[in-house]
Design a protein around this motif. Structure first.
Motif, PDB file in Angstrom:
ATOM      1  N   GLY A 200       0.769  -1.294   0.177  1.00  0.00           N
ATOM      2  CA  GLY A 200      -0.099   0.029  -0.084  1.00  0.00           C
ATOM      3  C   GLY A 200       1.060   1.156  -0.029  1.00  0.00           C
ATOM      4  O   GLY A 200       1.943   1.347  -0.667  1.00  0.00           O
ATOM      5  N   ASN A 209      -3.060  -0.690  -2.718  1.00  0.00           N
ATOM      6  CA  ASN A 209      -3.283  -1.958  -2.296  1.00  0.00           C
ATOM      7  C   ASN A 209      -2.158  -2.897  -2.616  1.00  0.00           C
ATOM      8  O   ASN A 209      -2.283  -3.971  -2.107  1.00  0.00           O
ATOM      9  CB  ASN A 209      -4.515  -2.454  -2.446  1.00  0.00           C
ATOM     10  N   GLU A 233      -8.209  -3.663  -0.453  1.00  0.00           N
ATOM     11  CA  GLU A 233      -8.484  -2.119  -0.384  1.00  0.00           C
ATOM     12  C   GLU A 233      -7.405  -1.350  -0.352  1.00  0.00           C
ATOM     13  O   GLU A 233      -6.312  -1.815   0.053  1.00  0.00           O
ATOM     14  CB  GLU A 233      -9.492  -1.826   0.396  1.00  0.00           C
ATOM     15  N   ILE A 235      -4.582   1.242   1.051  1.00  0.00           N
ATOM     16  CA  ILE A 235      -4.367   1.535   2.720  1.00  0.00           C
ATOM     17  C   ILE A 235      -3.183   2.358   2.850  1.00  0.00           C
ATOM     18  O   ILE A 235      -2.503   2.351   1.916  1.00  0.00           O
ATOM     19  CB  ILE A 235      -4.079   0.093   3.556  1.00  0.00           C
ATOM     20  N   GLY A 238       0.615   1.542   8.672  1.00  0.00           N
ATOM     21  CA  GLY A 238       0.176   0.337   9.318  1.00  0.00           C
ATOM     22  C   GLY A 238       1.706  -0.482   9.646  1.00  0.00           C
ATOM     23  O   GLY A 238       2.604  -0.001   9.443  1.00  0.00           O
ATOM     24  N   THR A 251      -3.627  -2.325   9.400  1.00  0.00           N
ATOM     25  CA  THR A 251      -3.656  -1.098   8.807  1.00  0.00           C
ATOM     26  C   THR A 251      -4.664  -0.095   9.283  1.00  0.00           C
ATOM     27  O   THR A 251      -5.552  -0.561  10.055  1.00  0.00           O
ATOM     28  CB  THR A 251      -4.001  -1.327   7.265  1.00  0.00           C
ATOM     29  N   THR A 254      -7.820   4.171   4.723  1.00  0.00           N
ATOM     30  CA  THR A 254      -8.311   3.716   3.618  1.00  0.00           C
ATOM     31  C   THR A 254      -8.535   4.859   2.688  1.00  0.00           C
ATOM     32  O   THR A 254      -7.929   5.937   3.082  1.00  0.00           O
ATOM     33  CB  THR A 254      -9.770   2.841   3.656  1.00  0.00           C
ATOM     34  N   SER A 260     -10.002   3.631   9.364  1.00  0.00           N
ATOM     35  CA  SER A 260     -10.576   2.355   9.422  1.00  0.00           C
ATOM     36  C   SER A 260      -9.728   1.161   9.708  1.00  0.00           C
ATOM     37  O   SER A 260      -9.112   0.555   8.701  1.00  0.00           O
ATOM     38  CB  SER A 260     -11.123   2.069   7.886  1.00  0.00           C
ATOM     39  N   LYS A 262      -8.056  -2.203  10.573  1.00  0.00           N
ATOM     40  CA  LYS A 262      -8.102  -3.475  10.132  1.00  0.00           C
ATOM     41  C   LYS A 262      -7.042  -4.216  10.541  1.00  0.00           C
ATOM     42  O   LYS A 262      -5.887  -4.128  10.006  1.00  0.00           O
ATOM     43  CB  LYS A 262      -8.519  -3.541   8.835  1.00  0.00           C
TER      44      LYS A 262
END
Length: 301
Positions: A200, A209, A233, A235, A238, A251, A254, A260, A262
């Motif tokens: 990413g 991504n 997706e 990112i 992270g 991560t 987005t 977000s 995740k």
């Protein structure tokens, strides 16, 4: 010093002093991955890696007595850094905190200042700066003496594809193969000890991504496209880390920098390489996350 540390932190101590009368060794539980420090009798030299002895509360390291410290569960404060490192990055090489790059009060005041914490003197020391200056870069610790700086952003240059390795012992920088395309805020980590994986990141306002890998075991490492590690997706920001045969990717942003958080997991030796999404704490921090433990100390700007 705690009597339980991870193998990566303790093994160099054993190797350096394994034939000394005050040498230290390891006794590990393969099921729990917990290791204990062990020493020989001061009057009976022996290779403690081959002939472990009983764990003791008092440990000797190069003839200096180190007592086991109680767990106080309290924060202490490091001396202040000499420079402001806004959107810079911090990591720990061995047991040495290192802070690299960022900017001062204004984003245009970017710098490549590198500060390392001298435990003996209890102060921050500035060493050779990284060039070009950068912010929003990514750090990957390679071993107990080296880390890699990947990409970033500079007002003067723009998004960077520059990749460099910092040698803590020599306090020098070495160039590595540039990223295939400039990126900042990539999620990166070390896989199987010698492979750097990055996913990413941002370039010119777009998030990605896509995954790239750098095999440091090769004589001339080159970045290569690794589609099997692509995310579902785009990112930015992270971390990637490995636990046995599982790879984890945490991560935080987005598209359009929407927060977000995740957490994804992949089994490395599986027939099909796929990311599984795991549950995260609903109030997970989305600031500038770091996975590195500083042994109960807090870094203040």
């Amino acid at each position: 010093m705690p009597s339980r540390l991870n193998v990566r932190a303790m093994l160099p101590l054993c190797l350096e002093s394994q034939l000394f009368s005050d040498c230290m060794g390891l006794k590990c539980n393969s099921s729990t991955s917990i290791c204990k420090m062990i020493k020989t009798s001061p009057t009976d030299p022996v290779n403690c890696l081959i002939n472990p002895v009983t764990t003791e509360d008092k440990l000797y390291l190069e003839k200096e007595l180190v007592k086991e410290q109680p767990d106080t569960n309290q924060w202490q404060t490091f001396p202040s850094l000499d420079s402001i490192h806004n959107r810079g990055r911090m990591s720990v090489i061995g047991d040495t905190p290192v802070v690299i790059g960022g900017h001062l009060a204004q984003p245009k005041d970017e710098h490549g200042i590198v500060e390392i914490f001298n435990r003996s003197a209890q102060e921050w020391i500035s060493v050779t700066s990284v060039t070009p200056p950068r912010r929003a870069h990514t750090l990957v610790v390679l071993n107990d003496s080296m880390l890699m700086v990947i990409g970033g952003f500079s007002e003067e240059v723009g998004f960077l594809n520059s990749v460099k390795i910092f040698d803590l012992e020599e306090q020098t920088w070495n160039d590595m193969d540039d990223l295939p395309s400039p990126r900042s805020g990539m999620a990166c980590g070390l896989v199987n000890l010698t492979y750097v994986l990055c996913i990413g990141g941002e370039a010119s306002g777009d998030l990605f991504n896509t995954a790239y890998g750098l095999d440091l075991a090769l004589s001339e490492p080159k970045w290569e496209r690794k589609q099997s590690f692509d995310l579902d997706e785009p990112i930015a920001m992270g971390n990637i880390y490995q636990l046995r045969d599982h790879l984890f990717c945490m991560t935080f942003f987005t598209t359009s920098y929407n927060a977000s958080p995740k957490l994804r997991r992949m089994k490395l030796n599986a027939g099909t390489m796929e990311w599984d999404i795991l549950d995260v704490i609903s109030k997970s921090s989305v600031g500038q996350p770091l996975l590195y433990e500083l042994k109960g100390f807090q870094i203040q700007p």
